[in-house]
Design a protein around this motif. Structure first.
Motif, PDB file in Angstrom:
ATOM      1  N   LEU A  11       0.839  -1.189   0.000  1.00  0.00           N
ATOM      2  CA  LEU A  11       0.000   0.000   0.000  1.00  0.00           C
ATOM      3  C   LEU A  11       0.876   1.242   0.000  1.00  0.00           C
ATOM      4  O   LEU A  11       1.896   1.277   0.682  1.00  0.00           O
ATOM      5  CB  LEU A  11      -0.870   0.023   1.263  1.00  0.00           C
ATOM      6  N   ARG A 329      -8.360  -5.426   0.159  1.00  0.00           N
ATOM      7  CA  ARG A 329      -7.420  -4.643  -0.651  1.00  0.00           C
ATOM      8  C   ARG A 329      -6.451  -5.541  -1.434  1.00  0.00           C
ATOM      9  O   ARG A 329      -6.186  -5.346  -2.608  1.00  0.00           O
ATOM     10  CB  ARG A 329      -6.659  -3.698   0.284  1.00  0.00           C
ATOM     11  N   TYR A 330      -5.922  -6.544  -0.754  1.00  0.00           N
ATOM     12  CA  TYR A 330      -4.899  -7.380  -1.389  1.00  0.00           C
ATOM     13  C   TYR A 330      -5.462  -8.455  -2.312  1.00  0.00           C
ATOM     14  O   TYR A 330      -4.711  -9.183  -2.950  1.00  0.00           O
ATOM     15  CB  TYR A 330      -3.984  -7.986  -0.327  1.00  0.00           C
ATOM     16  N   SER A 332      -7.360  -7.332  -4.649  1.00  0.00           N
ATOM     17  CA  SER A 332      -7.619  -6.495  -5.822  1.00  0.00           C
ATOM     18  C   SER A 332      -6.845  -6.906  -7.083  1.00  0.00           C
ATOM     19  O   SER A 332      -7.413  -6.864  -8.182  1.00  0.00           O
ATOM     20  CB  SER A 332      -7.338  -5.023  -5.493  1.00  0.00           C
ATOM     21  N   THR A 346      -7.000   2.881  -0.924  1.00  0.00           N
ATOM     22  CA  THR A 346      -5.684   2.388  -0.518  1.00  0.00           C
ATOM     23  C   THR A 346      -5.458   2.590   0.977  1.00  0.00           C
ATOM     24  O   THR A 346      -4.499   2.074   1.531  1.00  0.00           O
ATOM     25  CB  THR A 346      -4.563   3.099  -1.297  1.00  0.00           C
ATOM     26  N   GLU A 347      -6.330   3.350   1.605  1.00  0.00           N
ATOM     27  CA  GLU A 347      -6.244   3.517   3.059  1.00  0.00           C
ATOM     28  C   GLU A 347      -7.592   3.189   3.653  1.00  0.00           C
ATOM     29  O   GLU A 347      -8.615   3.310   2.991  1.00  0.00           O
ATOM     30  CB  GLU A 347      -5.924   4.966   3.408  1.00  0.00           C
TER      31      GLU A 347
END
Ligand code: GCU
Length: 390
Positions: A11, A329-330, A332, A346-347
């Motif tokens: 990230l 997120r990961y 994605s 991303t946050e």
């Protein structure tokens, strides 16, 4: 700490703290990198499914089993005439009174003749509590599902009591497991399904039924669940690609939260308290999360490219909200490889500011629960991603 082992996945804010980095969903066990959708489906997806089955949830038997179906009741004017309420008993195995599940289904009456997108999930306290609230709770409405609102929003809702399928104790003499035992077997072997596997299997049997009901849109059934039943919804959707979408509500450890973060509940804690949820092999990773060949972002990847929605709660530290965010997120890169957007943040998004990308996420104030607010966001995400072209 920035994740240096897989820079591709790090990230920009550098907030990831995962000792040893994370296994890359797009790198196969032999080190080869997946660069096309074809390779994903032919090689990496089956490899990951096999890992989750053999090392975590246990293998789901593929033996065909007799299903006896009985419509127990049908009320065409439920919820002030806005819904049709149906109860169906599915019994498994040769005996018609064998173990099974009672599905409670509410279908919107308007627009007449339409096939409704449907939320399907198991409940904790029985269908009665999902429908009317639980009188043994200080707050009677606590376990109640917002049926009127979902009907108003155009969704059917189907639910069944999870303990019907497996009573959630470390005892495998009851529920559906014995239907699949070989002679003399009394509990699942090291890589055979635990309770989550059985609950997930039940969701697929419920889906078999819903797909035959002409009032349900067979291509828009959404697996939804809270907490242990959120882990269940994920495992069901990972294995059964007929689910059009999945929702994880506070699923935490063993669900969407990354095991390697060891924040809140750990593999050690969960396998000590709830060994029966998983296959026996999983306890070998207690305090050795870095030796797992996978992590929970890859469970999300198994749902790709289908929409997946993650709901966290601010005070639910046990479920590790940030680890839940990272789990989405990961995943994605797999969504992107398959040509769709992943999680567009991303946050960690601010509290009560939902992100409705194809992997969606929100964190709301409060603790461990599946609230009316959460349900509205599930419907928002489904509205956006499963809308039919008419
Ligand atoms: C416990 C358990 C969690 C689980 C939760 C629930 O808190 O540690 O893993 O998600 O129960 O199902 O409510």
């Amino acid at each position: 700490m920035v994740d240096t082992t897989i820079g591709r996945l790090a990230l920009p804010d550098g907030r990831l703290s995962v000792p040893g980095g994370l296994p890359d969903p797009l790198v196969c066990a032999d080190g080869s990198v997946v660069t096309s959708a074809e390779e994903w489906y032919a090689r990496r997806r089956p490899e990951l499914l096999e890992l989750f089955a053999s090392q975590m949830f246990g293998r789901t038997p593929d033996t065909a089993i007799a299903v006896h179906r009985e419509v127990l009741s049908e009320e065409p004017a439920a919820l002030d005439g806005r819904a049709t309420r149906v109860e169906v008993r599915l019994s498994f195995g040769p005996a018609s009174d064998g173990p099974g599940m009672t599905l409670l289904i509410h279908l919107p009456n308007e627009p007449a003749g339409d096939r409704a997108p449907t939320f399907l999930g198991l409940n904790f306290r029985g269908n009665q509590a999902a429908e009317f609230g639980d009188p043994t709770e200080p707050d009677v409405l606590r376990q109640r599902w917002p049926l009127e609102r979902m009907i108003e929003r155009g969704y059917a809702v189907a639910t069944a009591w999870y303990e019907d399928l497996d009573p959630d104790v470390d005892d495998f003499s009851n529920g559906v497991h014995p239907l699949f035992y070989t002679d003399g077997q009394t509990r699942p072997g090291p890589d055979e399904w635990g309770a989550i596997g059985a609950w997930a299997w039940g969701l697929s049997r419920a889906l078999d039924h819903l797909q035959e009901d002409s009032r349900v849109d067979p291509e828009r059934v959404i697996a939804v669940g809270h907490s242990r039943l959120g882990k269940t919804a994920m495992w069901a959707a990972a294995q059964d690609e007929r689910f059009a979408m999945a929702v994880s509500n506070n699923s935490g450890c063993g669900g969407v939260a990354l095991s390697r973060r060891r924040h809140g509940e750990t593999v050690d804690a969960i396998t000590r308290r709830f060994p029966h949820w998983f296959c026996p092999n999983f306890s070998a990773y207690a305090d050795r999360e870095e030796t797992l060949a996978f992590d929970q972002h890859q469970l999300v990847a198994l749902i790709a490219p289908r929409p997946f929605y993650i709901a966290s709660a601010q005070d639910d530290d046990w479920a590790d909200p940030y680890g839940e965010f990272l789990g989405g997120r990961y995943a994605s890169p797999v969504y992107e490889l398959l040509g769709v957007e992943g999680l567009a943040a991303t946050e960690l998004p601010p509290v009560s500011e939902p992100v409705l990308s194809r992997i969606g996420y929100h964190i709301r104030p409060g603790g461990h629960a599946m609230t009316a607010y959460d349900w509205e966001r599930f419907a928002d995400a489904a509205d956006r991603h499963l809308r039919r072209s008419r």
